[in-house]
Motif scaffolding. Structure first.
Motif, short mmCIF file in Angstrom:
data_model
loop_
_atom_site.label_atom_id
_atom_site.label_comp_id
_atom_site.label_asym_id
_atom_site.label_seq_id
_atom_site.Cartn_x
_atom_site.Cartn_y
_atom_site.Cartn_z
N LEU A 115 0.83 -1.21 0.00
CA LEU A 115 0.00 0.00 0.00
C LEU A 115 0.86 1.25 0.00
O LEU A 115 0.55 2.23 -0.68
N ARG A 116 1.95 1.20 0.73
CA ARG A 116 2.88 2.34 0.74
C ARG A 116 3.49 2.54 -0.65
O ARG A 116 3.63 3.67 -1.13
N ALA A 117 3.84 1.44 -1.31
CA ALA A 117 4.41 1.52 -2.65
C ALA A 117 3.40 2.07 -3.65
O ALA A 117 3.77 2.68 -4.66
N ALA A 118 2.09 1.86 -3.36
CA ALA A 118 1.03 2.37 -4.24
C ALA A 118 0.76 3.86 -3.99
O ALA A 118 -0.08 4.45 -4.67
N GLY A 119 1.46 4.44 -3.02
CA GLY A 119 1.34 5.87 -2.78
C GLY A 119 0.66 6.28 -1.49
O GLY A 119 0.53 7.47 -1.21
N ALA A 120 0.21 5.30 -0.71
CA ALA A 120 -0.54 5.63 0.51
C ALA A 120 0.38 6.10 1.63
O ALA A 120 1.54 5.72 1.71
N ARG A 121 -0.17 6.94 2.49
CA ARG A 121 0.47 7.26 3.76
C ARG A 121 -0.06 6.29 4.81
O ARG A 121 -1.27 6.07 4.90
N ILE A 122 0.83 5.70 5.58
CA ILE A 122 0.45 4.67 6.55
C ILE A 122 0.59 5.23 7.96
O ILE A 122 1.62 5.80 8.31
N VAL A 123 -0.46 5.03 8.77
CA VAL A 123 -0.42 5.43 10.17
C VAL A 123 -0.88 4.24 11.01
O VAL A 123 -1.93 3.65 10.75
N VAL A 124 -0.10 3.90 12.01
CA VAL A 124 -0.45 2.82 12.94
C VAL A 124 -1.17 3.44 14.14
O VAL A 124 -0.63 4.31 14.82
N ALA A 125 -2.40 2.97 14.38
CA ALA A 125 -3.23 3.57 15.43
C ALA A 125 -3.59 2.59 16.54
O ALA A 125 -4.47 2.86 17.35
N GLY A 126 -2.92 1.43 16.58
CA GLY A 126 -3.20 0.45 17.63
C GLY A 126 -2.40 -0.80 17.40
O GLY A 126 -1.81 -1.00 16.33
N GLU A 127 -2.37 -1.68 18.40
CA GLU A 127 -1.64 -2.94 18.26
C GLU A 127 -2.39 -3.93 17.40
O GLU A 127 -1.91 -4.34 16.35
N ALA A 128 -3.59 -4.34 17.85
CA ALA A 128 -4.37 -5.32 17.10
C ALA A 128 -5.72 -4.77 16.66
O ALA A 128 -6.38 -5.36 15.80
N ALA A 129 -6.15 -3.67 17.25
CA ALA A 129 -7.45 -3.07 16.93
C ALA A 129 -7.32 -1.55 16.96
O ALA A 129 -6.39 -1.01 17.55
N ILE A 130 -8.27 -0.89 16.32
CA ILE A 130 -8.29 0.57 16.27
C ILE A 130 -9.53 1.04 17.03
O ILE A 130 -10.66 0.78 16.61
#
Length: 253
Positions: free
Chosen positions: A153-168
């Motif tokens: 997804l990052r290679a496709a141009g997306a910005r990635i944000v991690v908002a939790g360990e296993a759930a958001i």
């Protein structure tokens, strides 16, 4: 007979007046979460699994105005897949004008990003979300998402944000938006995401278009959550279209 206040005929509103009807608050210290849905008279939010079957010309007009005003469009991954979401393409001049008037939009006229909530990052990097976007999508995911999916997804141009360990959680989701300076939020579904946010008491406003049709069936409603909740809302505005579509705006009391 009691008079209903704040009722307007859609035919009396040009595009600028309609945008003012849906203006975001001018001074925001954090995210203002507005949701937008269309439903049938009997409460269905989709026909054959998608909301397009319920859309009317009036609903489409408000849909585009709300996107012109928003800083970010928030949506769940299931809705992205079901509706084949692409990027937003509002008119840049109108977005700049809204920004100058202090009601929304953006200073440079750039489209708002689509922010997708997905714990697994299970999205197709060849989908319209990535190939039909002027502004890169924001993928809000978890630390447990497969690294290969995230990298694709990052290679496709997306910005990635991690908002939790296993759930958001709803709280962590809103915190991420605040950290990115995205305060004028437009949530377009689906029902599980909206229900999660409403259950947490984080929904500030609901824009609901009621399409003049009965559809029956066993479809769900616009809000689904793990448990019931009571979030009092006040009617702020009703706009009536000639075809019978009712455009309501509700705000948290």
């Amino acid at each position: 007979m009691q008079r209903i206040h704040n009722v307007t005929q859609l035919a009396d509103l040009d595009d600028d007046a309609l945008a003012r009807c849906y203006a975001y608050p001018r001074e925001l210290a954090g995210p203002w979460l507005r949701a937008n849905f269309v439903s049938s008279i009997d409460g269905a939010f989709a026909v054959d699994g998608v909301s397009k079957g319920l859309g009317t010309d009036a609903d489409h007009r408000v849909f585009h105005v709300l996107r012109e005003l928003a800083e970010v469009i928030l949506v769940g991954a299931g809705t992205v897949r079901a509706e084949n979401y692409g990027g937003a393409h509002p008119d840049p001049e109108r977005r700049r004008a809204h920004f100058r008037h202090g009601i929304g939009g953006s200073a440079d006229g750039a489209p708002p990003p689509i922010a997708v909530v997905t714990a697994s990052a299970r999205l197709d990097p060849a989908a319209k979300l990535f190939t039909d976007a002027e502004t890169p999508p924001l993928i809000i995911t978890t630390a447990h998402a497969e690294a290969e999916r995230v990298d694709a997804l990052r290679a496709a141009g997306a910005r990635i944000v991690v908002a939790g360990e296993a759930a958001i959680t709803a709280t962590s989701l809103v915190r991420v938006l605040a950290e990115h300076g995205l305060h004028r939020v437009l949530c377009e579904g689906g029902p599980h995401l909206f229900g999660q946010l409403a259950e947490a008491g984080l929904v500030d406003e609901l824009c609901l278009s009621t399409s003049p049709v009965l559809v029956g069936g066993a479809g769900g409603r616009i809000s689904l959550s793990a448990s019931g909740f009571d979030l009092p809302m006040a009617r702020k505005q009703l706009v009536l279209a000639e075809d019978g579509t009712v455009l309501a705006r509700w705000a948290r009391r």
